[in-house]
Design a protein around this motif. Structure first.
Motif, PDB file in Angstrom:
ATOM      1  N   LYS A   1       6.114  -1.603  -0.523  1.00  0.00           N
ATOM      2  CA  LYS A   1       4.909  -0.795  -0.575  1.00  0.00           C
ATOM      3  C   LYS A   1       4.980   0.215   0.565  1.00  0.00           C
ATOM      4  O   LYS A   1       5.361  -0.133   1.682  1.00  0.00           O
ATOM      5  CB  LYS A   1       3.662  -1.662  -0.419  1.00  0.00           C
ATOM      6  CG  LYS A   1       3.374  -2.592  -1.587  1.00  0.00           C
ATOM      7  CD  LYS A   1       2.847  -1.825  -2.794  1.00  0.00           C
ATOM      8  CE  LYS A   1       2.392  -2.775  -3.899  1.00  0.00           C
ATOM      9  NZ  LYS A   1       1.881  -2.041  -5.072  1.00  0.00           N
ATOM     10  N   VAL A   2       4.604   1.441   0.264  1.00  0.00           N
ATOM     11  CA  VAL A   2       4.663   2.513   1.264  1.00  0.00           C
ATOM     12  C   VAL A   2       3.240   2.981   1.556  1.00  0.00           C
ATOM     13  O   VAL A   2       2.505   3.369   0.630  1.00  0.00           O
ATOM     14  CB  VAL A   2       5.528   3.690   0.772  1.00  0.00           C
ATOM     15  CG1 VAL A   2       5.622   4.756   1.859  1.00  0.00           C
ATOM     16  CG2 VAL A   2       6.910   3.207   0.376  1.00  0.00           C
ATOM     17  N   VAL A   3       2.865   2.951   2.820  1.00  0.00           N
ATOM     18  CA  VAL A   3       1.542   3.410   3.256  1.00  0.00           C
ATOM     19  C   VAL A   3       1.641   4.901   3.573  1.00  0.00           C
ATOM     20  O   VAL A   3       2.415   5.314   4.436  1.00  0.00           O
ATOM     21  CB  VAL A   3       1.065   2.631   4.488  1.00  0.00           C
ATOM     22  CG1 VAL A   3      -0.315   3.125   4.924  1.00  0.00           C
ATOM     23  CG2 VAL A   3       1.019   1.141   4.186  1.00  0.00           C
TER      24      VAL A   3
ATOM     25  N   ARG B   1      -3.249   6.587   0.567  1.00  0.00           N
ATOM     26  CA  ARG B   1      -3.040   5.611  -0.498  1.00  0.00           C
ATOM     27  C   ARG B   1      -1.842   4.741  -0.135  1.00  0.00           C
ATOM     28  O   ARG B   1      -1.127   4.996   0.836  1.00  0.00           O
ATOM     29  CB  ARG B   1      -2.787   6.310  -1.838  1.00  0.00           C
ATOM     30  CG  ARG B   1      -1.513   7.149  -1.861  1.00  0.00           C
ATOM     31  CD  ARG B   1      -1.423   7.956  -3.144  1.00  0.00           C
ATOM     32  NE  ARG B   1      -0.180   8.715  -3.241  1.00  0.00           N
ATOM     33  CZ  ARG B   1       0.033   9.879  -2.649  1.00  0.00           C
ATOM     34  NH1 ARG B   1      -0.927  10.428  -1.908  1.00  0.00           N
ATOM     35  NH2 ARG B   1       1.191  10.507  -2.793  1.00  0.00           N
ATOM     36  N   VAL B   2      -1.643   3.723  -0.942  1.00  0.00           N
ATOM     37  CA  VAL B   2      -0.468   2.862  -0.836  1.00  0.00           C
ATOM     38  C   VAL B   2       0.331   3.049  -2.112  1.00  0.00           C
ATOM     39  O   VAL B   2      -0.168   2.791  -3.206  1.00  0.00           O
ATOM     40  CB  VAL B   2      -0.860   1.384  -0.638  1.00  0.00           C
ATOM     41  CG1 VAL B   2       0.387   0.507  -0.588  1.00  0.00           C
ATOM     42  CG2 VAL B   2      -1.663   1.211   0.638  1.00  0.00           C
ATOM     43  N   ALA B   3       1.576   3.500  -1.979  1.00  0.00           N
ATOM     44  CA  ALA B   3       2.407   3.820  -3.133  1.00  0.00           C
ATOM     45  C   ALA B   3       3.505   2.781  -3.313  1.00  0.00           C
ATOM     46  O   ALA B   3       3.824   2.016  -2.406  1.00  0.00           O
ATOM     47  CB  ALA B   3       3.031   5.211  -2.967  1.00  0.00           C
TER      48      ALA B   3
ATOM     49  N   GLY C   1       8.722   2.002  -7.140  1.00  0.00           N
ATOM     50  CA  GLY C   1       9.142   3.018  -8.080  1.00  0.00           C
ATOM     51  C   GLY C   1       9.063   4.409  -7.487  1.00  0.00           C
ATOM     52  O   GLY C   1       9.079   4.605  -6.272  1.00  0.00           O
ATOM     53  N   LEU C   2       8.959   5.392  -8.378  1.00  0.00           N
ATOM     54  CA  LEU C   2       8.937   6.792  -7.971  1.00  0.00           C
ATOM     55  C   LEU C   2       7.533   7.198  -7.535  1.00  0.00           C
ATOM     56  O   LEU C   2       6.547   6.872  -8.196  1.00  0.00           O
ATOM     57  CB  LEU C   2       9.388   7.669  -9.146  1.00  0.00           C
ATOM     58  CG  LEU C   2       9.607   9.157  -8.870  1.00  0.00           C
ATOM     59  CD1 LEU C   2      10.796   9.364  -7.947  1.00  0.00           C
ATOM     60  CD2 LEU C   2       9.820   9.897 -10.199  1.00  0.00           C
ATOM     61  N   TYR C   3       7.440   7.906  -6.415  1.00  0.00           N
ATOM     62  CA  TYR C   3       6.150   8.409  -5.959  1.00  0.00           C
ATOM     63  C   TYR C   3       6.357   9.767  -5.288  1.00  0.00           C
ATOM     64  O   TYR C   3       7.472  10.106  -4.866  1.00  0.00           O
ATOM     65  CB  TYR C   3       5.447   7.428  -5.026  1.00  0.00           C
ATOM     66  CG  TYR C   3       6.132   7.226  -3.696  1.00  0.00           C
ATOM     67  CD1 TYR C   3       5.731   7.943  -2.571  1.00  0.00           C
ATOM     68  CD2 TYR C   3       7.171   6.316  -3.549  1.00  0.00           C
ATOM     69  CE1 TYR C   3       6.360   7.764  -1.340  1.00  0.00           C
ATOM     70  CE2 TYR C   3       7.790   6.124  -2.335  1.00  0.00           C
ATOM     71  CZ  TYR C   3       7.380   6.847  -1.228  1.00  0.00           C
ATOM     72  OH  TYR C   3       8.002   6.673  -0.024  1.00  0.00           O
ATOM     73  N   PHE C   4       5.270  10.524  -5.190  1.00  0.00           N
ATOM     74  CA  PHE C   4       5.349  11.888  -4.688  1.00  0.00           C
ATOM     75  C   PHE C   4       4.392  12.061  -3.512  1.00  0.00           C
ATOM     76  O   PHE C   4       3.326  11.426  -3.452  1.00  0.00           O
ATOM     77  CB  PHE C   4       4.991  12.896  -5.788  1.00  0.00           C
ATOM     78  CG  PHE C   4       5.865  12.799  -7.004  1.00  0.00           C
ATOM     79  CD1 PHE C   4       7.035  13.525  -7.092  1.00  0.00           C
ATOM     80  CD2 PHE C   4       5.517  11.946  -8.051  1.00  0.00           C
ATOM     81  CE1 PHE C   4       7.841  13.433  -8.217  1.00  0.00           C
ATOM     82  CE2 PHE C   4       6.319  11.845  -9.172  1.00  0.00           C
ATOM     83  CZ  PHE C   4       7.486  12.593  -9.258  1.00  0.00           C
ATOM     84  N   THR C   5       4.763  12.927  -2.593  1.00  0.00           N
ATOM     85  CA  THR C   5       3.913  13.274  -1.451  1.00  0.00           C
ATOM     86  C   THR C   5       3.886  14.793  -1.299  1.00  0.00           C
ATOM     87  O   THR C   5       4.809  15.494  -1.746  1.00  0.00           O
ATOM     88  CB  THR C   5       4.429  12.651  -0.144  1.00  0.00           C
ATOM     89  OG1 THR C   5       5.777  13.074   0.084  1.00  0.00           O
ATOM     90  CG2 THR C   5       4.375  11.131  -0.197  1.00  0.00           C
ATOM     91  N   ILE C   6       2.830  15.267  -0.653  1.00  0.00           N
ATOM     92  CA  ILE C   6       2.717  16.701  -0.378  1.00  0.00           C
ATOM     93  C   ILE C   6       3.441  16.977   0.940  1.00  0.00           C
ATOM     94  O   ILE C   6       3.112  16.383   1.963  1.00  0.00           O
ATOM     95  CB  ILE C   6       1.240  17.125  -0.265  1.00  0.00           C
ATOM     96  CG1 ILE C   6       0.493  16.745  -1.551  1.00  0.00           C
ATOM     97  CG2 ILE C   6       1.125  18.609   0.022  1.00  0.00           C
ATOM     98  CD1 ILE C   6      -1.000  16.979  -1.472  1.00  0.00           C
TER      99      ILE C   6
ATOM    100  N   ASN D   1      -1.312  -7.567   1.890  1.00  0.00           N
ATOM    101  CA  ASN D   1      -2.061  -6.323   1.971  1.00  0.00           C
ATOM    102  C   ASN D   1      -1.317  -5.356   2.885  1.00  0.00           C
ATOM    103  O   ASN D   1      -1.369  -5.473   4.105  1.00  0.00           O
ATOM    104  CB  ASN D   1      -3.466  -6.597   2.500  1.00  0.00           C
ATOM    105  CG  ASN D   1      -4.388  -5.407   2.341  1.00  0.00           C
ATOM    106  OD1 ASN D   1      -4.004  -4.269   2.562  1.00  0.00           O
ATOM    107  ND2 ASN D   1      -5.635  -5.673   1.968  1.00  0.00           N
ATOM    108  N   ALA D   2      -0.593  -4.414   2.284  1.00  0.00           N
ATOM    109  CA  ALA D   2       0.207  -3.474   3.070  1.00  0.00           C
ATOM    110  C   ALA D   2      -0.666  -2.567   3.922  1.00  0.00           C
ATOM    111  O   ALA D   2      -0.272  -2.177   5.035  1.00  0.00           O
ATOM    112  CB  ALA D   2       1.071  -2.627   2.132  1.00  0.00           C
ATOM    113  N   GLU D   3      -1.852  -2.246   3.448  1.00  0.00           N
ATOM    114  CA  GLU D   3      -2.752  -1.365   4.198  1.00  0.00           C
ATOM    115  C   GLU D   3      -3.167  -2.002   5.521  1.00  0.00           C
ATOM    116  O   GLU D   3      -3.095  -1.374   6.586  1.00  0.00           O
ATOM    117  CB  GLU D   3      -3.984  -1.050   3.345  1.00  0.00           C
ATOM    118  CG  GLU D   3      -5.021  -0.191   4.043  1.00  0.00           C
ATOM    119  CD  GLU D   3      -6.232   0.046   3.166  1.00  0.00           C
ATOM    120  OE1 GLU D   3      -7.312   0.299   3.711  1.00  0.00           O
ATOM    121  OE2 GLU D   3      -6.092  -0.024   1.925  1.00  0.00           O
ATOM    122  N   LYS D   4      -3.568  -3.257   5.486  1.00  0.00           N
ATOM    123  CA  LYS D   4      -3.965  -3.945   6.721  1.00  0.00           C
ATOM    124  C   LYS D   4      -2.789  -4.149   7.662  1.00  0.00           C
ATOM    125  O   LYS D   4      -2.926  -4.022   8.879  1.00  0.00           O
ATOM    126  CB  LYS D   4      -4.599  -5.300   6.375  1.00  0.00           C
ATOM    127  CG  LYS D   4      -5.991  -5.217   5.798  1.00  0.00           C
ATOM    128  CD  LYS D   4      -6.582  -6.609   5.637  1.00  0.00           C
ATOM    129  CE  LYS D   4      -8.003  -6.553   5.140  1.00  0.00           C
ATOM    130  NZ  LYS D   4      -8.591  -7.920   5.005  1.00  0.00           N
TER     131      LYS D   4
END
Length: 315
Positions: free
Chosen positions: A93-95, A104-106, A109-114, A158-161
């Motif tokens: 999981k990527v924070v 968000r937490v992505a 798989g494939l995910y995009f960032t600005i 919980n990756a966010e915490k």
């Protein structure tokens, strides 16, 4: 050294502190068989190369030539592409933060960032983690210094915490486990630590998960692997255990003797001879002696039979 240590652990033999340190070093110095991230790296390189080639090709089609500015522009666009398109592995999981705030937490798989605005701050491995920890020469409640070796199984739920609530969740869990182990040992006597290992596991697990849950971490299990007691205390506890076993054996024998006496007393009543119970016990003792020694006892028949003759009857 490792084989000898494992053999001693399997046989329940105590391990000295220098052996324990060697075991811990061996446990932490092995070649890890971790999953590779080469696929994600290759994907990034391929994305960079593809965008670079496409930009150069389009430039050639439009302007008919390639200059140094074309190569610079293609490289910049390729860098923007690889900073926008990412891959998270199946257990990751990527924070992602946007302007420093949680977006968000992505993954996986494939995910995009600005680009520039967003970035992935940490990759959380959500597989089960194994952390060995130990407390060296920790005082028990009865002030006996012992060394305890344990292992912790945990997972980040919980990756966010795990990213926001604690700076380094892996180090925090390791130190928390060691502290909980020392506190649990300090609340128990050396006998309780040695004899109630399962309860010690549960107590340590409860202490760790009470705090680690605030970091988004679940404790799966805690296992105490070894307990090292001082040599001089080992001899004392061994003598105490032998005394307890001997006491229990004597009590068992006394109970059996009482039941046997009651049975012989009932037999004497059947014979209507009060002295027959003692004489029957004597015969049984002679039989047991012969059975154990493998010898033989010769008894004059009249002497045996006289034991069952009513004293009031004359020949």
């Amino acid at each position: 050294m490792a084989r000898r240590t494992n053999r001693m652990m399997q046989q329940g033999m105590p391990i000295q502190m220098h052996d324990k340190k060697a075991e811990m070093d061996a446990a932490t110095s092995y070649i890890p068989r971790k999953s590779s991230r080469n696929g994600a790296l290759v994907f990034g390189i391929a994305t960079f190369a593809l965008v670079f080639i496409v930009v150069v090709a389009l430039w050639m089609l439009v302007f008919g030539r390639v200059s140094i500015y074309t190569l610079v522009a293609a490289a910049l666009l390729a860098l923007l592409a690889i900073s926008s398109v990412h891959i998270a592995l199946n257990w990751e999981k990527v924070v992602i933060l946007r302007f420093g705030k949680l977006a968000r937490v992505a993954g996986p798989g494939l995910y995009f960032t600005i680009p520039i605005i967003e970035h992935g701050t940490i990759r959380i491995d959500q597989r089960t983690m194994t952390t060995p920890f130990y407390a060296e020469r920790t005082l028990t409640a009865d002030l006996v210094p012992i060394s305890v070796d344990a292992v912790l199984f945990w997972v980040v739920r919980n990756a966010e915490k795990a990213c926001i609530e604690v700076e380094d969740y892996f180090a925090a869990v390791s130190f928390l486990a060691q502290t909980a182990l020392r506190e649990a040992v300090g609340r128990a006597t050396v006998a309780e630590v040695a004899l109630r290992r399962d309860e010690l596991d549960i107590e340590i697990k409860h202490d760790i998960e009470r705090i680690a849950s605030n970091w988004g971490i679940d404790v799966i299990d805690v296992k105490v692997r070894d307990i090292v007691i001082p040599k001089e205390l080992e001899e004392v506890m061994s003598l105490e255990a032998q005394a307890d076993r001997e006491k229990n054996a004597r009590m068992t024998v006394a109970g059996v003797e009482m039941e046997l006496a009651e049975m012989l007393a009932e037999a004497a009543k059947i014979y209507d001879m009060p002295d027959a119970a003692m004489k029957l016990r004597t015969i049984l003792m002679q039989y047991e002696t012969v059975k154990k020694s493998g010898g033989a006892v010769v008894t004059v028949p009249t002497a045996v039979s006289n034991g069952f003759v009513d004293p009031g009857v004359t020949k």
